[in-house]
Scaffold this active site. Structure first.
Site, PDB file in Angstrom:
ATOM      1  N   GLU A 111       9.890  43.420 -16.624  1.00 29.59           N
ATOM      2  CA  GLU A 111      10.158  43.713 -18.044  1.00 29.59           C
ATOM      3  C   GLU A 111       8.888  43.557 -18.889  1.00 29.59           C
ATOM      4  O   GLU A 111       8.666  44.329 -19.827  1.00 29.59           O
ATOM      5  CB  GLU A 111      11.287  42.812 -18.546  1.00 29.59           C
ATOM      6  CG  GLU A 111      12.613  43.153 -17.865  1.00 29.59           C
ATOM      7  CD  GLU A 111      13.748  42.250 -18.300  1.00 29.59           C
ATOM      8  OE1 GLU A 111      13.749  41.070 -17.906  1.00 29.59           O
ATOM      9  OE2 GLU A 111      14.624  42.714 -19.037  1.00 29.59           O
ATOM     10  N   GLU A 144      18.012  40.658 -11.343  1.00 33.52           N
ATOM     11  CA  GLU A 144      18.906  39.801 -12.137  1.00 33.52           C
ATOM     12  C   GLU A 144      20.350  39.839 -11.647  1.00 33.52           C
ATOM     13  O   GLU A 144      21.061  38.839 -11.711  1.00 33.52           O
ATOM     14  CB  GLU A 144      18.861  40.223 -13.623  1.00 33.52           C
ATOM     15  CG  GLU A 144      17.603  39.785 -14.354  1.00 33.52           C
ATOM     16  CD  GLU A 144      16.463  40.778 -14.296  1.00 33.52           C
ATOM     17  OE1 GLU A 144      16.467  41.658 -13.408  1.00 33.52           O
ATOM     18  OE2 GLU A 144      15.555  40.672 -15.140  1.00 33.52           O
TER      19      GLU A 144
END
Ligand code: HXC
Length: 260
Positions: free
Chosen positions: A114, A134
């Site tokens: 990210e 995740e």
């Protein structure tokens, strides 16, 4: 002062190193605070033309949000503290007027990918592995990852990565458009700095305006974006740097840009 993020100058280039090797450079709130402060300092320094990010050690760029720290953040208020900080820092990096480059020296997982998605240009060591794992933690990417990746790679590729949470190698990351190039690990910093130097000698003013046109244009309807580009390009033609660049070409010499 915290040493969680180290700043090193190489001429007009600032290299920021995320430095928590014991956790493979995972991001907790203090580390994000250090990243914010280090970034703010080089962003504000007019002698810095290009900002490079890398990770300490030879294994990892950033292994994501600090899982142990996130796990202690039970309750919305605590989670929001982490989420707000990481969103603010990544958005600051994404909207910076100076070019940013990631030298991804190993793992870039979760928040590491990210962060990479918030940086303009990404060079990957041939040993690097990236991914959004995740889902394996019962989470989904929440540091801008879902929104930035869908604007940067085909949606089916983004979903493939996020659904299974698997890591991909550097060549695959480049092939889907998530990164720019794969570099032999021992040449990663040299090649990144060589590219950074070629950017640093360009006009910082024109780079700033170009970055703003790209960032704003991506969120505008095409007709409005084209008008915006035309207006900004007209402004660019009026700068000393445009005159210098075109004159240098005609006079067969190297341009010397002043950022005016
Ligand atoms: C905290 C971490 C960590 C992380 C690694 N470590 N990643 N600590 N947060 N994200 C720690 C390990 O616990 C271990 O500590 C040490 O770093 C070395 O890691 P190992 O697992 O022993 O190394 P290795 O076997 O080489 O495996 C490397 C790895 C693995 C594949 C990168 O560590 C891994 O899968 N890490 C988690 C990656 C991940 O899921 N990232 C996404 C997080 S969520 P000890 O003390 O045992 O030596 C996220 C969301 C952010 O990023 C945004 C939310 C808003």
């Amino acid at each position: 002062m915290s040493d969680a993020v180290l700043t090193e100058r190489r001429g007009a280039i600032a290299v920021l190193t995320i430095n928590r090797p014991k956790t493979l450079n995972a991001l907790d709130v203090p580390t994000l605070g250090a990243l914010d402060a280090a970034f703010a300092a080089v962003e504000a320094d007019p002698s810095v033309r290009v900002i490079v990010f890398t990770g300490a050690g030879d294994k990892s760029f950033v292994a994501g949000g600090d899982i142990a720290d996130m796990n202690k953040r039970q309750g919305l208020a605590h989670y929001v503290e982490f989420a707000e900080v990481i969103h603010r820092v990544f958005r600051r990096i994404e909207t910076c007027d100076k070019p940013t480059i990631a030298a991804v020296n190993g793992w870039a997982l979760g928040g590491g990918t990210e962060l990479m998605l918030s940086i303009d240009v990404r060079f990957l060591a041939d040993t690097a592995r990236v991914g959004l794992p995740e889902i394996k933690l019962g989470l989904f990417p929440g540091a801008g990852g879902t929104q930035r990746i869908l604007r940067q790679v085909p949606l089916c590729r983004a979903k493939e990565l996020m659904f299974a949470g698997e890591h991909i190698d550097a060549a695959t990351a480049v092939s889907i458009g998530l990164a720019n190039r794969v570099v032999p690990k021992d040449k990663l910093m040299a090649e990144t700095l060589a590219y950074a130097e070629s950017v640093a000698e360009k006009s910082p003013l024109i780079l700033k305006l170009m970055k703003r046109v790209l960032l704003a244009g991506a969120e505008m309807p095409l007709a409005a974006a084209l008008q915006h580009e035309q207006a900004m390009a007209s402004l660019v033609f009026d700068t000393k740097d445009a005159h210098e660049g075109c004159t240098a070409f005609v006079e067969k010499r190297k341009a010397s840009f002043t950022g005016t």
